[in-house]
Design a protein around this motif. Structure first.
Motif, short mmCIF file in Angstrom:
data_model
loop_
_atom_site.label_atom_id
_atom_site.label_comp_id
_atom_site.label_asym_id
_atom_site.label_seq_id
_atom_site.Cartn_x
_atom_site.Cartn_y
_atom_site.Cartn_z
N VAL A 22 -2.78 3.81 -3.36
CA VAL A 22 -2.45 2.88 -4.44
C VAL A 22 -2.07 1.54 -3.82
O VAL A 22 -1.21 1.47 -2.95
CB VAL A 22 -1.29 3.41 -5.31
N TYR A 23 -2.73 0.49 -4.29
CA TYR A 23 -2.40 -0.87 -3.87
C TYR A 23 -1.68 -1.56 -5.02
O TYR A 23 -2.18 -1.57 -6.15
CB TYR A 23 -3.67 -1.66 -3.50
N HIS A 24 -0.51 -2.10 -4.75
CA HIS A 24 0.28 -2.80 -5.75
C HIS A 24 0.16 -4.29 -5.49
O HIS A 24 0.54 -4.78 -4.42
CB HIS A 24 1.75 -2.38 -5.68
N GLU B 283 0.84 -1.20 0.00
CA GLU B 283 0.00 0.00 0.00
C GLU B 283 0.87 1.24 0.00
O GLU B 283 1.82 1.35 0.78
CB GLU B 283 -0.89 -0.02 1.23
N THR B 284 0.55 2.18 -0.87
CA THR B 284 1.21 3.47 -0.92
C THR B 284 0.14 4.54 -0.77
O THR B 284 -0.76 4.63 -1.59
CB THR B 284 1.96 3.67 -2.26
N GLU B 285 0.25 5.34 0.30
CA GLU B 285 -0.75 6.36 0.54
C GLU B 285 -0.17 7.74 0.27
O GLU B 285 0.91 8.08 0.73
CB GLU B 285 -1.24 6.28 1.99
N LYS C 242 -4.78 10.05 -2.83
CA LYS C 242 -5.06 8.71 -3.34
C LYS C 242 -4.32 7.64 -2.54
O LYS C 242 -3.33 7.92 -1.87
CB LYS C 242 -4.69 8.60 -4.81
N ASP D 101 -2.94 -1.55 -8.85
CA ASP D 101 -1.99 -1.87 -9.92
C ASP D 101 -1.62 -3.34 -9.81
O ASP D 101 -1.25 -3.81 -8.75
CB ASP D 101 -0.71 -1.03 -9.78
N ARG E 158 -11.07 -4.75 -9.36
CA ARG E 158 -11.02 -3.30 -9.14
C ARG E 158 -12.38 -2.76 -8.74
O ARG E 158 -12.48 -1.88 -7.88
CB ARG E 158 -10.51 -2.61 -10.40
N TYR F 15 -6.63 3.10 -6.12
CA TYR F 15 -6.10 2.54 -7.36
C TYR F 15 -5.53 1.16 -7.06
O TYR F 15 -4.93 0.94 -6.01
CB TYR F 15 -4.99 3.42 -7.95
#
Length: 75
Positions: free
Chosen positions: A31-33, A23-25, A29, A73, A56, A71
């Motif tokens: 973003v989940y990778h 997880e990048t916060e 937004k 990815d 998604r 998001y």
């Protein structure tokens, strides 16, 4: 949210131990990778991207913070 993504994808793949969600916060937004085994990429994406789109859709519908966009990815 990470647990939701992991539980959906783990049921689809042959190598469930290789499923990794990071997880990048950021300010506006999250973003989940999603990383899976090389042999399972096709199973996660699906024909014409249908399975990826369905994953998604579930993730976007389950978001908890209405102010941030989510998001996903697939790597």
């Amino acid at each position: 949210m990470k647990a939701l993504i992991e539980s959906i994808v783990t049921a689809l793949v042959d190598y469930p131990d290789d499923v990794v969600v990071t997880e990048t916060e950021e300010e506006a937004k999250i973003v989940y990778h999603l990383t899976v085994n090389q042999h399972d990429v096709g199973k996660v994406i699906g024909k014409n991207g249908r399975i990826a789109k369905a994953i998604r859709t579930v993730v976007y519908a389950a978001r908890t913070d209405a102010n941030k966009r989510i998001y996903l990815d697939i790597m």
